[in-house]
Design a protein around this motif. Sequence first.
Motif, PDB file in Angstrom:
ATOM      1  N   ASP A   1       4.302 -16.742 -49.190  1.00  0.00           N
ATOM      2  CA  ASP A   1       5.381 -17.025 -50.120  1.00  0.00           C
ATOM      3  C   ASP A   1       5.162 -16.235 -51.395  1.00  0.00           C
ATOM      4  N   GLY A   2       6.235 -15.998 -52.113  1.00  0.00           N
ATOM      5  CA  GLY A   2       6.112 -15.379 -53.433  1.00  0.00           C
ATOM      6  C   GLY A   2       6.648 -13.976 -53.466  1.00  0.00           C
TER       7      GLY A   2
ATOM      8  N   ALA B   1      11.915 -12.351 -51.802  1.00  0.00           N
ATOM      9  CA  ALA B   1      12.352 -11.815 -53.083  1.00  0.00           C
ATOM     10  C   ALA B   1      11.799 -10.414 -53.327  1.00  0.00           C
ATOM     11  N   PHE B   2      10.933  -9.947 -52.459  1.00  0.00           N
ATOM     12  CA  PHE B   2      10.316  -8.637 -52.609  1.00  0.00           C
ATOM     13  C   PHE B   2      11.198  -7.617 -51.905  1.00  0.00           C
TER      14      PHE B   2
ATOM     15  N   GLY C   1       9.588 -17.750 -56.047  1.00  0.00           N
ATOM     16  CA  GLY C   1      10.752 -17.656 -56.914  1.00  0.00           C
ATOM     17  C   GLY C   1      10.748 -16.436 -57.817  1.00  0.00           C
ATOM     18  N   SER C   2       9.654 -15.693 -57.834  1.00  0.00           N
ATOM     19  CA  SER C   2       9.593 -14.471 -58.622  1.00  0.00           C
ATOM     20  C   SER C   2      10.286 -13.344 -57.867  1.00  0.00           C
TER      21      SER C   2
ATOM     22  N   ALA D   1       6.756   6.256 -59.456  1.00  0.00           N
ATOM     23  CA  ALA D   1       6.843   4.866 -59.002  1.00  0.00           C
ATOM     24  C   ALA D   1       7.209   3.940 -60.158  1.00  0.00           C
ATOM     25  N   LEU D   2       8.055   2.983 -59.858  1.00  0.00           N
ATOM     26  CA  LEU D   2       8.484   2.007 -60.852  1.00  0.00           C
ATOM     27  C   LEU D   2       8.605   0.648 -60.166  1.00  0.00           C
ATOM     28  N   VAL D   3       7.991  -0.369 -60.755  1.00  0.00           N
ATOM     29  CA  VAL D   3       8.071  -1.723 -60.217  1.00  0.00           C
ATOM     30  C   VAL D   3       8.762  -2.588 -61.252  1.00  0.00           C
ATOM     31  N   LYS D   4       9.866  -3.196 -60.858  1.00  0.00           N
ATOM     32  CA  LYS D   4      10.598  -4.102 -61.746  1.00  0.00           C
ATOM     33  C   LYS D   4      10.209  -5.518 -61.358  1.00  0.00           C
ATOM     34  N   LEU D   5       9.812  -6.280 -62.375  1.00  0.00           N
ATOM     35  CA  LEU D   5       9.245  -7.596 -62.146  1.00  0.00           C
ATOM     36  C   LEU D   5      10.022  -8.639 -62.926  1.00  0.00           C
ATOM     37  N   GLU D   6      10.367  -9.725 -62.259  1.00  0.00           N
ATOM     38  CA  GLU D   6      11.041 -10.849 -62.907  1.00  0.00           C
ATOM     39  C   GLU D   6      10.244 -12.107 -62.602  1.00  0.00           C
ATOM     40  N   LEU D   7       9.666 -12.683 -63.665  1.00  0.00           N
ATOM     41  CA  LEU D   7       8.819 -13.868 -63.519  1.00  0.00           C
ATOM     42  C   LEU D   7       9.324 -14.971 -64.428  1.00  0.00           C
ATOM     43  N   SER D   8       9.031 -16.195 -64.054  1.00  0.00           N
ATOM     44  CA  SER D   8       9.365 -17.317 -64.933  1.00  0.00           C
ATOM     45  C   SER D   8       8.465 -17.266 -66.167  1.00  0.00           C
TER      46      SER D   8
END
Length: 96
Positions: free
Chosen positions: A2-3, A8-9, A54-55, A67-74
Amino acid sequence: MDGIGDDAFDSHDLDPDAALWVRGVDYLAGWRDATQAATELDNALTAIGIDTTGSKLRATASADGSALVKLELSAAIVRKIATITRRAGPQERRAG
């Protein structure tokens, strides 16, 4: 799992229509690198006990192909990461 590494990935959804493409730029290599980095981050967060359910994480390539990683976290997850980073910071400086 999970995660971040789960539904969501979005690393497997390279969208060729999402950007303007420039001839000669290797966007796929950047995307692959971002995908690997995102997986490494997910594994590291899981290893220190951070639940990333949920991220959202999106692997992509920037305009120049890097390379670019877009991250959305609570906010709660960000605070946990900040706390862990602050605690580890002095140890890392002494070790380096």
